[in-house]
Design a protein around this motif. Sequence first.
Motif, PDB file in Angstrom:
ATOM      1  N   ASP A 144       0.865  -1.181   0.000  1.00  0.00           N
ATOM      2  CA  ASP A 144       0.000   0.000   0.000  1.00  0.00           C
ATOM      3  C   ASP A 144       0.897   1.225   0.000  1.00  0.00           C
ATOM      4  OD1 ASP A 144      -1.620   2.189   0.700  1.00  0.00           O
ATOM      5  OD2 ASP A 144      -3.002   0.917   1.804  1.00  0.00           O
ATOM      6  N   THR A 145       0.916   1.958  -1.129  1.00  0.00           N
ATOM      7  CA  THR A 145       1.830   3.087  -1.261  1.00  0.00           C
ATOM      8  C   THR A 145       1.287   4.361  -0.640  1.00  0.00           C
ATOM      9  OG1 THR A 145       0.931   3.624  -3.450  1.00  0.00           O
ATOM     10  CG2 THR A 145       2.839   2.144  -3.373  1.00  0.00           C
ATOM     11  N   ALA A 146       0.064   4.317  -0.130  1.00  0.00           N
ATOM     12  CA  ALA A 146      -0.482   5.484   0.563  1.00  0.00           C
ATOM     13  C   ALA A 146      -0.123   5.435   2.047  1.00  0.00           C
ATOM     14  CB  ALA A 146      -1.997   5.549   0.388  1.00  0.00           C
ATOM     15  N   SER A 147      -0.280   4.259   2.659  1.00  0.00           N
ATOM     16  CA  SER A 147       0.026   4.117   4.086  1.00  0.00           C
ATOM     17  C   SER A 147       1.369   3.448   4.331  1.00  0.00           C
ATOM     18  CB  SER A 147      -1.066   3.295   4.782  1.00  0.00           C
ATOM     19  OG  SER A 147      -1.165   2.010   4.208  1.00  0.00           O
ATOM     20  N   PHE A 148       2.011   2.975   3.277  1.00  0.00           N
ATOM     21  CA  PHE A 148       3.284   2.262   3.353  1.00  0.00           C
ATOM     22  C   PHE A 148       3.226   1.084   4.316  1.00  0.00           C
ATOM     23  CE2 PHE A 148       4.749   5.633   0.845  1.00  0.00           C
ATOM     24  CZ  PHE A 148       5.753   5.065   0.085  1.00  0.00           C
ATOM     25  N   ILE A 149       2.323   0.186   3.960  1.00  0.00           N
ATOM     26  CA  ILE A 149       2.174  -1.068   4.692  1.00  0.00           C
ATOM     27  C   ILE A 149       2.296  -2.214   3.686  1.00  0.00           C
ATOM     28  CG2 ILE A 149       0.563  -2.539   5.980  1.00  0.00           C
ATOM     29  CD1 ILE A 149      -0.621  -0.007   7.174  1.00  0.00           C
ATOM     30  N   LEU A 150       3.125  -3.187   4.012  1.00  0.00           N
ATOM     31  CA  LEU A 150       3.271  -4.364   3.167  1.00  0.00           C
ATOM     32  C   LEU A 150       2.490  -5.518   3.774  1.00  0.00           C
ATOM     33  CD1 LEU A 150       4.728  -5.758   0.711  1.00  0.00           C
ATOM     34  CD2 LEU A 150       6.360  -6.610   2.419  1.00  0.00           C
ATOM     35  N   ARG A 151       1.732  -6.190   2.927  1.00  0.00           N
ATOM     36  CA  ARG A 151       1.017  -7.389   3.359  1.00  0.00           C
ATOM     37  C   ARG A 151       1.449  -8.576   2.495  1.00  0.00           C
ATOM     38  NH1 ARG A 151      -2.754  -3.305   4.106  1.00  0.00           N
ATOM     39  NH2 ARG A 151      -3.792  -3.319   6.162  1.00  0.00           N
ATOM     40  N   LYS A 152       1.525  -9.729   3.127  1.00  0.00           N
ATOM     41  CA  LYS A 152       1.777 -10.959   2.395  1.00  0.00           C
ATOM     42  C   LYS A 152       0.658 -11.925   2.741  1.00  0.00           C
ATOM     43  CE  LYS A 152       5.022 -14.740   1.602  1.00  0.00           C
ATOM     44  NZ  LYS A 152       6.318 -15.361   1.945  1.00  0.00           N
ATOM     45  N   ASN A 153      -0.071 -12.359   1.727  1.00  0.00           N
ATOM     46  CA  ASN A 153      -1.246 -13.199   1.937  1.00  0.00           C
ATOM     47  C   ASN A 153      -2.215 -12.556   2.931  1.00  0.00           C
ATOM     48  OD1 ASN A 153      -0.375 -15.328   0.197  1.00  0.00           O
ATOM     49  ND2 ASN A 153       1.001 -16.048   1.805  1.00  0.00           N
ATOM     50  N   GLY A 154      -2.311 -11.223   2.850  1.00  0.00           N
ATOM     51  CA  GLY A 154      -3.240 -10.492   3.696  1.00  0.00           C
ATOM     52  C   GLY A 154      -2.729 -10.140   5.075  1.00  0.00           C
ATOM     53  N   GLU A 155      -1.551 -10.681   5.475  1.00  0.00           N
ATOM     54  CA  GLU A 155      -0.985 -10.417   6.789  1.00  0.00           C
ATOM     55  C   GLU A 155       0.075  -9.322   6.692  1.00  0.00           C
ATOM     56  OE1 GLU A 155      -1.900 -11.835   9.682  1.00  0.00           O
ATOM     57  OE2 GLU A 155      -3.463 -12.971   8.619  1.00  0.00           O
ATOM     58  N   ILE A 156       0.034  -8.367   7.635  1.00  0.00           N
ATOM     59  CA  ILE A 156       1.013  -7.269   7.633  1.00  0.00           C
ATOM     60  C   ILE A 156       2.412  -7.804   7.917  1.00  0.00           C
ATOM     61  CG2 ILE A 156       1.756  -5.176   8.831  1.00  0.00           C
ATOM     62  CD1 ILE A 156      -1.146  -4.469   9.260  1.00  0.00           C
ATOM     63  N   VAL A 157       3.375  -7.362   7.111  1.00  0.00           N
ATOM     64  CA  VAL A 157       4.784  -7.715   7.302  1.00  0.00           C
ATOM     65  C   VAL A 157       5.509  -6.481   7.822  1.00  0.00           C
ATOM     66  CG1 VAL A 157       6.896  -8.538   6.211  1.00  0.00           C
ATOM     67  CG2 VAL A 157       4.671  -9.337   5.378  1.00  0.00           C
ATOM     68  N   PRO A 158       5.998  -6.482   9.066  1.00  0.00           N
ATOM     69  CA  PRO A 158       6.683  -5.306   9.609  1.00  0.00           C
ATOM     70  C   PRO A 158       8.032  -5.082   8.939  1.00  0.00           C
ATOM     71  CG  PRO A 158       6.831  -7.132  11.154  1.00  0.00           C
ATOM     72  CD  PRO A 158       5.926  -7.588  10.049  1.00  0.00           C
ATOM     73  N   LEU A 159       8.205  -3.907   8.327  1.00  0.00           N
ATOM     74  CA  LEU A 159       9.455  -3.553   7.668  1.00  0.00           C
ATOM     75  C   LEU A 159       9.975  -2.233   8.223  1.00  0.00           C
ATOM     76  CD1 LEU A 159       8.652  -4.250   3.887  1.00  0.00           C
ATOM     77  CD2 LEU A 159       9.791  -5.775   5.499  1.00  0.00           C
ATOM     78  N   THR A 160      11.286  -2.047   8.192  1.00  0.00           N
ATOM     79  CA  THR A 160      11.854  -0.759   8.564  1.00  0.00           C
ATOM     80  C   THR A 160      11.629   0.220   7.424  1.00  0.00           C
ATOM     81  OG1 THR A 160      14.048  -1.123   7.589  1.00  0.00           O
ATOM     82  CG2 THR A 160      13.674  -2.000   9.809  1.00  0.00           C
ATOM     83  N   SER A 161      11.828   1.512   7.703  1.00  0.00           N
ATOM     84  CA  SER A 161      11.654   2.510   6.644  1.00  0.00           C
ATOM     85  C   SER A 161      12.630   2.270   5.501  1.00  0.00           C
ATOM     86  CB  SER A 161      11.835   3.923   7.208  1.00  0.00           C
ATOM     87  OG  SER A 161      13.102   4.083   7.796  1.00  0.00           O
TER      88      SER A 161
END
Length: 233
Positions: A144-161
């Motif tokens: 999601d390039t608006a909120s900068f959240i990555l999901r894999k198979n619908g689950e949020i993947v915590p990433l550093t900036s």
Amino acid sequence: MKHTILIAEDDRDITELLTLYLTGAEFAVQSAADGEQALEIIRAGGISLVLADIMMPGLNGYELIRQVRTFSNLPIIILSAKSMDTDKVLGLDIGADAYLTKPFNALEVVAYVKAALRRYYRLGAETAAPAAPHTITLGALELDTASFILRKNGEIVPLTSTELKILAKLMHSPGRVFTKAQLYECVGGAFYESDDNTMMVHISNLRAKIEDDPAKPQYIKTVRGLGYKIENQ
């Protein structure tokens, strides 16, 4: 927008020095003398970037970063007297965006802070433009390039900036090969030979988080002698 910098440091002289230079550069500053206090301040919100020492009472800098990365991707810069390569790799591996060693030049620290904030917020502004898609999908990955959240198979993947910037760069151009220098431009400016291992650590961390088997990556591929690309699944 006036950014607020949190200094997590138990040395009062260092905190006062950094506060002097950061306020002189028109930043707001908060400080914490231990990791637990720093974590409370970060959870309360309003912090734009963290300058964190490693050797702090209570919760040390490494554990502070680990806990912050479970809920936030705000930029974190380590300031530490621990100067071994293994210390730097560990700091980057657990989620820091940069690692500066003591003694440091306060003006250089301010420059790093400005650069990190500029890249962090500019990236969001550019990718959130109305004409740009808000979501990039590659296989099971959805950025999601608006909120900068990555999901894999619908689950949020915590990433550093830093990891988000690298992944966004790759996902915007699937199949294109980026050199380490080109990737480093989007996270740290000019590329130097000493940055080679740093980029490898970031790529390794990304693979560990998004690949089913990091040893046999399906997304981020190494192009020997050139750099990296992400496959369009």
